[in-house]
Scaffold this motif. Structure first.
Motif, PDB file in Angstrom:
ATOM      1  N   LEU A  55     -23.602  33.315  -4.536  1.00  0.00           N
ATOM      2  CA  LEU A  55     -24.141  32.000  -4.794  1.00  0.00           C
ATOM      3  C   LEU A  55     -24.284  31.037  -3.842  1.00  0.00           C
ATOM      4  O   LEU A  55     -25.062  30.256  -3.596  1.00  0.00           O
ATOM      5  CB  LEU A  55     -23.586  31.542  -6.225  1.00  0.00           C
ATOM      6  CG  LEU A  55     -23.809  32.311  -7.544  1.00  0.00           C
ATOM      7  CD1 LEU A  55     -22.857  31.395  -8.576  1.00  0.00           C
ATOM      8  CD2 LEU A  55     -25.257  32.108  -7.822  1.00  0.00           C
ATOM      9  N   ALA A  56     -22.956  31.129  -2.663  1.00  0.00           N
ATOM     10  CA  ALA A  56     -22.976  30.307  -1.954  1.00  0.00           C
ATOM     11  C   ALA A  56     -24.064  30.046  -0.891  1.00  0.00           C
ATOM     12  O   ALA A  56     -24.287  29.344   0.002  1.00  0.00           O
ATOM     13  CB  ALA A  56     -21.546  30.198  -1.377  1.00  0.00           C
ATOM     14  N   PHE A  57     -24.327  31.194  -0.762  1.00  0.00           N
ATOM     15  CA  PHE A  57     -25.639  31.549   0.317  1.00  0.00           C
ATOM     16  C   PHE A  57     -26.995  31.500   0.060  1.00  0.00           C
ATOM     17  O   PHE A  57     -27.952  31.513   0.656  1.00  0.00           O
ATOM     18  CB  PHE A  57     -25.514  32.859   1.121  1.00  0.00           C
ATOM     19  CG  PHE A  57     -24.027  33.160   1.697  1.00  0.00           C
ATOM     20  CD1 PHE A  57     -23.666  32.326   2.739  1.00  0.00           C
ATOM     21  CD2 PHE A  57     -23.373  34.349   1.490  1.00  0.00           C
ATOM     22  CE1 PHE A  57     -22.592  32.512   3.357  1.00  0.00           C
ATOM     23  CE2 PHE A  57     -22.179  34.539   2.049  1.00  0.00           C
ATOM     24  CZ  PHE A  57     -21.512  33.562   2.987  1.00  0.00           C
ATOM     25  N   LEU A  58     -27.214  30.964  -1.213  1.00  0.00           N
ATOM     26  CA  LEU A  58     -28.451  30.794  -1.788  1.00  0.00           C
ATOM     27  C   LEU A  58     -29.171  29.696  -1.351  1.00  0.00           C
ATOM     28  O   LEU A  58     -28.180  28.596  -1.156  1.00  0.00           O
ATOM     29  CB  LEU A  58     -28.598  30.907  -3.381  1.00  0.00           C
ATOM     30  CG  LEU A  58     -28.108  32.088  -4.143  1.00  0.00           C
ATOM     31  CD1 LEU A  58     -28.182  31.789  -5.453  1.00  0.00           C
ATOM     32  CD2 LEU A  58     -29.384  33.197  -3.634  1.00  0.00           C
ATOM     33  N   PRO A 116     -19.091  27.737   0.022  1.00  0.00           N
ATOM     34  CA  PRO A 116     -19.264  28.454   1.586  1.00  0.00           C
ATOM     35  C   PRO A 116     -17.853  27.858   2.114  1.00  0.00           C
ATOM     36  O   PRO A 116     -17.564  26.604   2.338  1.00  0.00           O
ATOM     37  CB  PRO A 116     -20.269  27.863   2.022  1.00  0.00           C
ATOM     38  CG  PRO A 116     -20.704  26.603   1.562  1.00  0.00           C
ATOM     39  CD  PRO A 116     -20.277  26.772   0.067  1.00  0.00           C
ATOM     40  N   LEU A 117     -16.779  28.717   2.832  1.00  0.00           N
ATOM     41  CA  LEU A 117     -15.686  28.313   3.520  1.00  0.00           C
ATOM     42  C   LEU A 117     -16.149  28.113   4.965  1.00  0.00           C
ATOM     43  O   LEU A 117     -15.171  27.599   5.784  1.00  0.00           O
ATOM     44  CB  LEU A 117     -14.670  29.476   3.271  1.00  0.00           C
ATOM     45  CG  LEU A 117     -14.298  29.512   1.782  1.00  0.00           C
ATOM     46  CD1 LEU A 117     -13.155  30.725   1.742  1.00  0.00           C
ATOM     47  CD2 LEU A 117     -13.572  28.143   1.364  1.00  0.00           C
ATOM     48  N   ILE A 123     -16.616  32.003  -1.074  1.00  0.00           N
ATOM     49  CA  ILE A 123     -15.686  32.412  -2.255  1.00  0.00           C
ATOM     50  C   ILE A 123     -16.368  32.106  -3.576  1.00  0.00           C
ATOM     51  O   ILE A 123     -17.056  31.029  -3.591  1.00  0.00           O
ATOM     52  CB  ILE A 123     -14.148  31.798  -2.215  1.00  0.00           C
ATOM     53  CG1 ILE A 123     -13.420  32.570  -3.223  1.00  0.00           C
ATOM     54  CG2 ILE A 123     -14.393  30.385  -2.210  1.00  0.00           C
ATOM     55  CD1 ILE A 123     -11.916  32.036  -3.041  1.00  0.00           C
ATOM     56  N   GLY A 124     -16.297  32.918  -4.538  1.00  0.00           N
ATOM     57  CA  GLY A 124     -16.787  32.391  -5.852  1.00  0.00           C
ATOM     58  C   GLY A 124     -15.852  32.783  -7.086  1.00  0.00           C
ATOM     59  O   GLY A 124     -15.315  33.857  -6.891  1.00  0.00           O
ATOM     60  N   VAL A 125     -15.684  31.724  -7.865  1.00  0.00           N
ATOM     61  CA  VAL A 125     -14.991  32.202  -9.184  1.00  0.00           C
ATOM     62  C   VAL A 125     -15.768  31.886 -10.529  1.00  0.00           C
ATOM     63  O   VAL A 125     -16.738  31.347 -10.453  1.00  0.00           O
ATOM     64  CB  VAL A 125     -13.561  31.278  -9.152  1.00  0.00           C
ATOM     65  CG1 VAL A 125     -12.678  31.396  -7.983  1.00  0.00           C
ATOM     66  CG2 VAL A 125     -13.979  29.657  -9.133  1.00  0.00           C
ATOM     67  N   GLN A 126     -15.389  32.686 -11.408  1.00  0.00           N
ATOM     68  CA  GLN A 126     -16.098  32.559 -12.791  1.00  0.00           C
ATOM     69  C   GLN A 126     -14.957  32.571 -13.870  1.00  0.00           C
ATOM     70  O   GLN A 126     -14.112  33.406 -13.904  1.00  0.00           O
ATOM     71  CB  GLN A 126     -17.170  33.451 -12.874  1.00  0.00           C
ATOM     72  CG  GLN A 126     -17.910  33.327 -14.089  1.00  0.00           C
ATOM     73  CD  GLN A 126     -19.312  34.035 -14.056  1.00  0.00           C
ATOM     74  OE1 GLN A 126     -20.047  33.942 -13.170  1.00  0.00           O
ATOM     75  NE2 GLN A 126     -19.612  34.964 -15.009  1.00  0.00           N
TER      76      GLN A 126
END
Length: 275
Positions: A55-58, A116-117, A123-126
């Motif tokens: 998701l961070a790269f969308l 985005p780091l 990194i992504g969490v859910q």
């Protein structure tokens, strides 16, 4: 209960047991399915389900719907929806999915956050709420399950991803020590050109032998995509179309014994930027 209903219930529960469907983490998205479910290193609207780090790269906010009917049986239908939206320092994602029918169903509600780091590392969490319903007095059960993922771009062509589902080994039933599956996936995708992408992935449920997956996507024209993949002994293929901000994806998997599982997906970008 009629003999027909009893037979249907028995068959559905048998299929669920064969495919380890007790609060399983179903891969979602017709594109991913056509690629043999090699989704851990990809970044698209279904990253909210398949690897939240993607998701961070969308580059845009979007929403999507997905439907599949396993082996042509409506009792084994899977329906899902997802959306993602950016904030200043990250991206939120929401996913809802439902599998089964009135006598047996599994439902998942998840909210994700990805950040985005760096320009190449995310990194992504859910956190998910799983709810299982079994009719005829068996009742309902709900549990909370976490998941976490990472993605790393080594360069513009090569991307790695890793994802951990239920790393807390959450229990589903205390009296039998039944637990939600703990699943680890590791994979990569490589872009040979703007027209050709290959993806490779391995998936390990800690209770079963690892699965090997592979997929390829070919774009003969700018907005047309042809796809094929394999996951162990299950083959898959499909195609996709981009019409402005709308993307349509069609796919099917082929199990050697149980037959075809058709899938369809639709997503919409809320702005004109492309990922």
């Amino acid at each position: 209960m009629s003999l027909k209903k009893s037979s249907t219930k028995f068959f559905v529960l048998f299929i669920c047991s064969v495919f380890n469907a007790d609060a399983d983490n179903y891969p979602l998205g017709a594109r991913n399915s056509a690629l043999g479910n090699t989704s851990v290193s990809l970044s698209d609207v279904w990253s909210a389900q398949n690897n939240q780090a993607g998701l961070a790269f969308l580059k845009n906010n979007s929403a999507a719907f997905y439907h599949e009917q396993r082996f042509g049986l409506k009792e084994l239908s899977l329906n899902a929806a997802t959306t993602n939206f950016s904030i200043k320092k990250g991206v939120f994602g929401i996913t809802i999915s439902s599998f089964g029918y009135s006598l047996y169903s599994e439902n998942k509600f998840g909210i994700a956050y990805a950040k985005p780091l760096s320009t190449t590392f995310s990194i992504g969490v859910q956190l998910n709420y799983f709810h299982t319903h079994i009719a005829d007095g068996y009742g309902n059960k709900g549990v909370l399950v976490p998941e976490i993922g990472l993605q790393k771009k080594l360069n513009e062509k090569l991307i790695f991803g890793v994802h951990f589902f239920n790393f807390t080994s959450t229990k589903l039933a205390h009296y039998t020590d039944e637990r939600v599956p703990t699943i680890v996936r590791l994979g990569m995708n490589y872009s040979f050109s703007k027209q050709v992408i290959i993806a490779l992935e391995t998936e390990k449920d800690i209770q079963y032998n690892p699965l090997l997956k592979a997929g390829i996507e070919y774009a003969p024209r700018k907005n047309i995509f042809l796809r094929a993949g394999v996951s162990s002994e299950i083959f898959s293929f499909g195609f996709g179309l981009n019409v402005k901000q709308l993307q349509l994806d069609f796919s099917t998997t082929l199990h050697p014994t149980l037959g075809y599982t058709p899938q369809i997906g639709m997503s919409y970008r809320f702005d004109k930027k492309t990922n």
